[in-house]
Design a protein around this motif. Structure first.
Motif, PDB file in Angstrom:
ATOM      1  N   HIS A  68      13.542  40.666  74.601  1.00  0.00           N
ATOM      2  CA  HIS A  68      13.570  41.226  75.953  1.00  0.00           C
ATOM      3  C   HIS A  68      12.658  42.442  76.018  1.00  0.00           C
ATOM      4  O   HIS A  68      12.620  43.238  75.088  1.00  0.00           O
ATOM      5  CB  HIS A  68      15.000  41.612  76.331  1.00  0.00           C
ATOM      6  CG  HIS A  68      15.159  42.007  77.760  1.00  0.00           C
ATOM      7  ND1 HIS A  68      15.022  41.126  78.799  1.00  0.00           N
ATOM      8  CD2 HIS A  68      15.432  43.198  78.333  1.00  0.00           C
ATOM      9  CE1 HIS A  68      15.215  41.758  79.948  1.00  0.00           C
ATOM     10  NE2 HIS A  68      15.455  43.012  79.685  1.00  0.00           N
ATOM     11  N   ARG A  69      11.956  42.608  77.107  1.00  0.00           N
ATOM     12  CA  ARG A  69      11.003  43.706  77.280  1.00  0.00           C
ATOM     13  C   ARG A  69      11.681  44.928  77.885  1.00  0.00           C
ATOM     14  O   ARG A  69      11.529  45.213  79.069  1.00  0.00           O
ATOM     15  CB  ARG A  69       9.842  43.273  78.176  1.00  0.00           C
ATOM     16  CG  ARG A  69       8.903  42.324  77.526  1.00  0.00           C
ATOM     17  CD  ARG A  69       8.168  43.059  76.465  1.00  0.00           C
ATOM     18  NE  ARG A  69       7.022  42.321  76.003  1.00  0.00           N
ATOM     19  CZ  ARG A  69       6.432  42.591  74.865  1.00  0.00           C
ATOM     20  NH1 ARG A  69       6.882  43.541  74.097  1.00  0.00           N
ATOM     21  NH2 ARG A  69       5.398  41.893  74.486  1.00  0.00           N
ATOM     22  N   TRP A  70      12.422  45.672  77.063  1.00  0.00           N
ATOM     23  CA  TRP A  70      12.995  46.926  77.520  1.00  0.00           C
ATOM     24  C   TRP A  70      11.884  47.971  77.563  1.00  0.00           C
ATOM     25  O   TRP A  70      11.073  48.060  76.647  1.00  0.00           O
ATOM     26  CB  TRP A  70      14.078  47.416  76.560  1.00  0.00           C
ATOM     27  CG  TRP A  70      15.267  46.528  76.450  1.00  0.00           C
ATOM     28  CD1 TRP A  70      15.495  45.618  75.465  1.00  0.00           C
ATOM     29  CD2 TRP A  70      16.388  46.465  77.316  1.00  0.00           C
ATOM     30  NE1 TRP A  70      16.685  45.000  75.685  1.00  0.00           N
ATOM     31  CE2 TRP A  70      17.264  45.494  76.816  1.00  0.00           C
ATOM     32  CE3 TRP A  70      16.729  47.140  78.482  1.00  0.00           C
ATOM     33  CZ2 TRP A  70      18.463  45.190  77.435  1.00  0.00           C
ATOM     34  CZ3 TRP A  70      17.927  46.828  79.093  1.00  0.00           C
ATOM     35  CH2 TRP A  70      18.775  45.864  78.576  1.00  0.00           C
ATOM     36  N   ARG A  71      11.872  48.793  78.588  1.00  0.00           N
ATOM     37  CA  ARG A  71      10.880  49.865  78.666  1.00  0.00           C
ATOM     38  C   ARG A  71      11.075  50.882  77.543  1.00  0.00           C
ATOM     39  O   ARG A  71      10.116  51.420  77.003  1.00  0.00           O
ATOM     40  CB  ARG A  71      10.949  50.556  80.020  1.00  0.00           C
ATOM     41  CG  ARG A  71      10.259  49.735  81.109  1.00  0.00           C
ATOM     42  CD  ARG A  71      10.292  50.453  82.411  1.00  0.00           C
ATOM     43  NE  ARG A  71      11.498  49.994  83.105  1.00  0.00           N
ATOM     44  CZ  ARG A  71      12.038  50.584  84.142  1.00  0.00           C
ATOM     45  NH1 ARG A  71      11.513  51.661  84.634  1.00  0.00           N
ATOM     46  NH2 ARG A  71      13.114  50.094  84.701  1.00  0.00           N
ATOM     47  N   LEU A  72      12.337  51.123  77.184  1.00  0.00           N
ATOM     48  CA  LEU A  72      12.620  52.048  76.096  1.00  0.00           C
ATOM     49  C   LEU A  72      12.060  51.514  74.780  1.00  0.00           C
ATOM     50  O   LEU A  72      11.484  52.266  73.985  1.00  0.00           O
ATOM     51  CB  LEU A  72      14.126  52.289  75.969  1.00  0.00           C
ATOM     52  CG  LEU A  72      14.574  53.194  74.835  1.00  0.00           C
ATOM     53  CD1 LEU A  72      13.954  54.581  74.970  1.00  0.00           C
ATOM     54  CD2 LEU A  72      16.084  53.285  74.795  1.00  0.00           C
ATOM     55  N   ALA A  73      12.198  50.220  74.527  1.00  0.00           N
ATOM     56  CA  ALA A  73      11.676  49.627  73.294  1.00  0.00           C
ATOM     57  C   ALA A  73      10.156  49.740  73.246  1.00  0.00           C
ATOM     58  O   ALA A  73       9.579  50.022  72.187  1.00  0.00           O
ATOM     59  CB  ALA A  73      12.114  48.165  73.180  1.00  0.00           C
ATOM     60  N   GLU A  74       9.507  49.529  74.374  1.00  0.00           N
ATOM     61  CA  GLU A  74       8.048  49.660  74.410  1.00  0.00           C
ATOM     62  C   GLU A  74       7.631  51.112  74.153  1.00  0.00           C
ATOM     63  O   GLU A  74       6.637  51.367  73.471  1.00  0.00           O
ATOM     64  CB  GLU A  74       7.507  49.164  75.741  1.00  0.00           C
ATOM     65  CG  GLU A  74       7.636  47.660  75.889  1.00  0.00           C
ATOM     66  CD  GLU A  74       7.258  47.159  77.274  1.00  0.00           C
ATOM     67  OE1 GLU A  74       7.148  47.975  78.206  1.00  0.00           O
ATOM     68  OE2 GLU A  74       7.074  45.944  77.393  1.00  0.00           O
ATOM     69  N   ALA A  75       8.399  52.057  74.680  1.00  0.00           N
ATOM     70  CA  ALA A  75       8.094  53.473  74.454  1.00  0.00           C
ATOM     71  C   ALA A  75       8.290  53.843  72.987  1.00  0.00           C
ATOM     72  O   ALA A  75       7.485  54.581  72.413  1.00  0.00           O
ATOM     73  CB  ALA A  75       8.966  54.345  75.348  1.00  0.00           C
ATOM     74  N   ILE A  76       9.337  53.311  72.365  1.00  0.00           N
ATOM     75  CA  ILE A  76       9.586  53.595  70.947  1.00  0.00           C
ATOM     76  C   ILE A  76       8.485  52.974  70.090  1.00  0.00           C
ATOM     77  O   ILE A  76       7.999  53.599  69.143  1.00  0.00           O
ATOM     78  CB  ILE A  76      10.979  53.099  70.525  1.00  0.00           C
ATOM     79  CG1 ILE A  76      12.055  53.933  71.213  1.00  0.00           C
ATOM     80  CG2 ILE A  76      11.148  53.157  69.014  1.00  0.00           C
ATOM     81  CD1 ILE A  76      13.449  53.390  71.046  1.00  0.00           C
ATOM     82  N   ARG A  77       8.067  51.759  70.416  1.00  0.00           N
ATOM     83  CA  ARG A  77       6.978  51.132  69.660  1.00  0.00           C
ATOM     84  C   ARG A  77       5.697  51.958  69.801  1.00  0.00           C
ATOM     85  O   ARG A  77       4.985  52.190  68.823  1.00  0.00           O
ATOM     86  CB  ARG A  77       6.733  49.707  70.137  1.00  0.00           C
ATOM     87  CG  ARG A  77       5.613  49.037  69.336  1.00  0.00           C
ATOM     88  CD  ARG A  77       5.354  47.650  69.766  1.00  0.00           C
ATOM     89  NE  ARG A  77       4.930  47.645  71.175  1.00  0.00           N
ATOM     90  CZ  ARG A  77       4.688  46.555  71.862  1.00  0.00           C
ATOM     91  NH1 ARG A  77       4.834  45.377  71.312  1.00  0.00           N
ATOM     92  NH2 ARG A  77       4.303  46.618  73.112  1.00  0.00           N
TER      93      ARG A  77
END
Length: 122
Positions: A68-77
Motif C-alpha cells: 500500500h502506498r502510505w504517504r508516511l512510508a514514502e517519506a520514511i523511504r
C-alpha cells in the motif's frame, strides 16, 4: 485510491466495516488485509528506525510500500535514502560510542562495570 478504503472504487458507495460493498457486491476483504499488513510493516519499520537499524527499516518500508502506498512510508523511504547518501555508517544498527557488544556480554556482574565505562544517554 485514498489512504483508507472508505468508498468502493467500482461504484463509489460508502463502505462500512463490512468487507463487501452493499451496492455492487465487490469483496474488499483481501484489500483490507493488505492495508492492515502494510500498516503493521510500517510500524515495524518505525521501531527499527527508532533503535537505529536502518537496514531493517528500509526492508520493512519497501515491503509496506509494495502492499500500500502510505504517504508516511514514502517519506520514511525518502529519509532513509537521503540519510544513506549523507552518512556512510547509516546502513547498520547504531552502536553506543565506546562500547562493543562483546563488552556488554562479557560483564556478568553489573557491579564490575565502572561508571565511566557505562553508556549513559543524556
Amino acid at each position: 485510491m485514498s489512504e483508507l478504503l472508505d468508498r468502493c472504487p467500482a461504484c463509489r458507495a460508502r463502505l462500512a466495516k463490512a468487507a463487501v460493498c452493499p451496492r455492487c457486491g465487490c469483496d474488499f476483504s483481501l484489500v483490507r488485509q493488505a492495508i492492515g499488513q502494510a500498516a503493521r510493516l510500517l510500524e515495524q519499520a518505525l521501531c527499527s528506525l527508532a533503535i537505529g537499524d536502518r537496514v531493517a527499516a528500509r526492508r520493512q518500508v519497501g515491503a509496506s510500500l509494495a502492499l500500500h502506498r502510505w504517504r508516511l512510508a514514502e517519506a520514511i523511504r525518502s529519509f532513509l535514502d537521503t540519510a544513506a547518501d549523507t552518512d556512510p555508517t547509516a546502513s547498520g544498527p547504531a552502536q553506543p560510542p565506546g562500547l562493543l557488544a562483546a563488552d556488554l556480554q562479557g560483564a556478568s556482574d553489573p557491579t564490575s562495570i565502572r561508571e565511566e565505562d557505562a553508556y549513559l544517554p543524556a
